[in-house]
Structure formats: structure tokens, C-alpha cells
Design an enzyme around this catalytic site. Structure first.
Site, PDB file in Angstrom:
ATOM      1  CE  LYS A  13      -2.075  -1.248   3.883  1.00 55.14           C
ATOM      2  NZ  LYS A  13      -1.403  -2.553   4.129  1.00 55.14           N
ATOM      3  NE  ARG A  88      -5.394  -1.456   9.692  1.00 53.80           N
ATOM      4  CZ  ARG A  88      -4.258  -0.980   9.159  1.00 53.80           C
ATOM      5  NH1 ARG A  88      -4.196   0.247   8.718  1.00 53.80           N
ATOM      6  NH2 ARG A  88      -3.212  -1.748   9.061  1.00 53.80           N
ATOM      7  NE  ARG A 127       7.535  -2.511   6.336  1.00 53.48           N
ATOM      8  CZ  ARG A 127       6.216  -2.436   6.470  1.00 53.48           C
ATOM      9  NH1 ARG A 127       5.484  -1.889   5.502  1.00 53.48           N
ATOM     10  NH2 ARG A 127       5.626  -2.929   7.531  1.00 53.48           N
ATOM     11  NE  ARG A 160       5.665  -0.518  10.030  1.00 58.81           N
ATOM     12  CZ  ARG A 160       4.564  -0.539   9.301  1.00 58.81           C
ATOM     13  NH1 ARG A 160       4.526   0.095   8.138  1.00 58.81           N
ATOM     14  NH2 ARG A 160       3.496  -1.163   9.722  1.00 58.81           N
ATOM     15  NE  ARG A 171       1.444  -5.158  10.971  1.00 61.41           N
ATOM     16  CZ  ARG A 171       2.612  -4.969  10.352  1.00 61.41           C
ATOM     17  NH1 ARG A 171       3.731  -5.423  10.909  1.00 61.41           N
ATOM     18  NH2 ARG A 171       2.669  -4.342   9.209  1.00 61.41           N
TER      19      ARG A 171
END
Ligand code: AP5
Ligand code: MG
Ligand code: ZN
Length: 219
Positions: A13, A88, A127, A160, A171
Site C-alpha cells: 500500500k 479498516r 522491509r 519497523r 496483524r
């Protein structure tokens, strides 16, 4: 143009939102980024949000809704928005409709980036994010020119804190529980499109771009 990007954690995203903003001059509004900035600045809101984010849980609506309303009310959003990470839940979708009605704005398209769970875990564990400007990289799929250094601002790249395997799994679980009614909600409004999020970054962008070009042509 007002585009909502949805999809599981790691679907791309943020990556696609950055490209859309560059291509179409839109403003990237990402609830996750707003919270991470608040954490970095050490605000009260940031402290509250961090407790939920580190567990992979949703931040409560009493915090999220006000933030989204405030951000979308700023003048720059009149140029068009890519909304990433919101809504969400159905409650958030309904609240968004109300905010947009008040601001005389409307959603043009809701795009979900479809991808399977294994790929998402690989993406999130690899990431890296610039600690200074927030640009996103991947050690294999989208590496910086110099290891651990941001291409744009020379900031240091970091992981992160919610990108651990356990938190990522939580998640994903929450996402899978909440997404079916949201898809129905936007399908009924004729706004929903599905893009193949597993493709290469530029191919995903080309698919999104083709949806938007068609939409502009029709409207
Ligand atoms: P948020 O920041 O929104 O996180 P998320 O939804 O889990 O999504 P991510 O940011 O992890 O993934 P992404 O889809 O942006 O992928 P990216 O482009 O980085 O939310 C974080 C937390 O904040 C939530 O858990 C919650 O606590 C709270 N929160 C946020 N919004 C909320 C709300 N509305 N209500 C309540 N709480 C809220 O890509 C991932 C990696 O893959 C990168 O390394 C990238 O380089 C790479 N990559 C991207 N695309 C490709 C590709 N096509 N091929 C190969 N690699 C790719
Ligand atoms: Mg993101
Ligand atoms: Zn940077």
C-alpha cells in the site's frame, strides 16, 4: 481524485501510494505513518497508539477518527488523496463517508492489493524504512543504492518495530477477520477493484494506473 488503497500488511500500500502521488500529484494520507510520526515526536497520542501498534492491534476509533478528519480537512487534500490504512472496519468506512460528505469530497475508487500470506511475511521481514524521510525499501526486492542508506535523503534505514514474525501474524489475522464486510461495503457502492499485489512493483502500479485511466475515461 480520491483513491483508497487496501490490502494486508505488506501488500504494498505504502509503496504504491508513493508512486501514485508522484504520478498524479496526490497527497498520501496513511494512518500508520501518522501514528509512527507521533511516536517519533513523543506525543501523548503517539504513546497511546504505540501500545496497540506493537501488539499488532488496531488503535481505537476514538483516536483514529479524529486524526483522519483533521488530516483530510487540510487544504492540500483538496488536490486529491491516496488514503492508505484507513478504513479498516465498517465503522471507519461509515465515519469516512460522513467526513467526506462534510468536506464535499467523494471516493473515486477503492483498490485492494491482493497477495498471499507467505509473500507478505517475506516482504515485511525484509522491509527497511528511512528513519528520516520514511521512504520504504526491501533488502531483496527494492534495495537502496547504498546498503542501509536512503537514496533520497541519506538517512539511516531501520526495521519497523511491528515487523516481527509474531506481530505480523497477528496483524494478518486481524486483517483477515475484518476485510470481508469492507469489500462488500465498497462492492455495493460500485467502487471496488482488485489488483494483483504479488506482481513486481511496476506491474502492480501499471494495473492500478489502468483502473484509474478507465475510470477517468468513463467519468
Ligand atoms: P500500517 O502502517 O497501515 O501497516 P499495515 O497495514 O500493516 O501495512 P504495512 O505498512 O505493513 O504494509 P504496506 O501494505 O504499506 O506495504 P509496503 O508498501 O510497506 O498500520 C500499522 C499499525 O497502525 C496497525 O497495525 C494499527 O496498529 C495502526 N493503524 C493504522 N491504521 C489504523 C486504522 N485505520 N485503525 C486502527 N489502527 C490503525 O511494502 C512492504 C515491503 O514489501 C516493503 O519492503 C516494500 O519495499 C516491499 N514491496 C512492496 N511492493 C512489492 C512488490 N510488488 N514486490 C516485491 N516487494 C514489494
Ligand atoms: Mg504501509
Ligand atoms: Zn530518507
Amino acid at each position: 481524485m480520491f483513491v483508497v488503497l487496501m490490502g494486508p500488511p505488506g501488500a504494498g500500500k505504502g509503496t504504491q501510494a508513493e508512486k501514485l502521488c508522484k504520478e498524479f500529484g496526490l497527497i498520501h494520507v496513511a494512518t500508520g505513518d501518522i501514528f509512527r510520526n507521533a511516536v517519533k515526536e513523543g506525543t501523548e497520542m503517539g504513546k497511546k497508539a504505540k501500545a496497540y501498534m506493537d501488539k499488532g492491534e488496531l488503535v481505537p476509533d476514538e483516536i483514529v477518527l479524529g486524526i483522519v478528519k483533521e488530516r483530510l480537512s487540510k487544504a492540500d487534500c483538496a488536490n486529491g488523496v491516496v488514503l492508505d490504512g484507513f478504513p479498516r472496519t465498517i465503522q471507519q468506512a461509515e465515519a469516512l463517508d460522513q467526513v467526506l460528505e462534510d468536506l464535499k469530497m467523494k471516493i473515486n475508487m477503492v483498490i485492494i492489493l491482493d497477495i498471499n500470506e507467505d509473500e507478505v511475511i517475506d516482504r515485511l521481514t525484509g522491509r527497511r524504512v528511512c528513519s528520516n524521510c520514511g521512504a520504504t525499501y526491501h533488502i531483496k526486492y527494492n534495495p537502496p543504492k547504498v546498503r542501509n542508506i536512503c537514496d533520497y535523503c541519506s538517512g539511516e534505514l531501520q526495521q519497523r518495530s511491528d515487523d516481527t514474525i509474531e506481530t505480523v501474524k497477528d496483524r494478518i489475522k486481524i486483517y483477515n477477520n475484518l476485510i470481508p464486510p469492507l469489500i462488500d461495503y465498497y462492492e455495493q457502492k460500485g467502487l471496488f477493484q482488485k489488483a494483483n499485489g504479488s506482481n513486481l512493483i511496476d506491474c502492480v502500479f501499471a494495473e492500478i494506473d489502468s483502473f484509474l485511466q478507465k475510470k477517468v475515461y468513463i467519468e
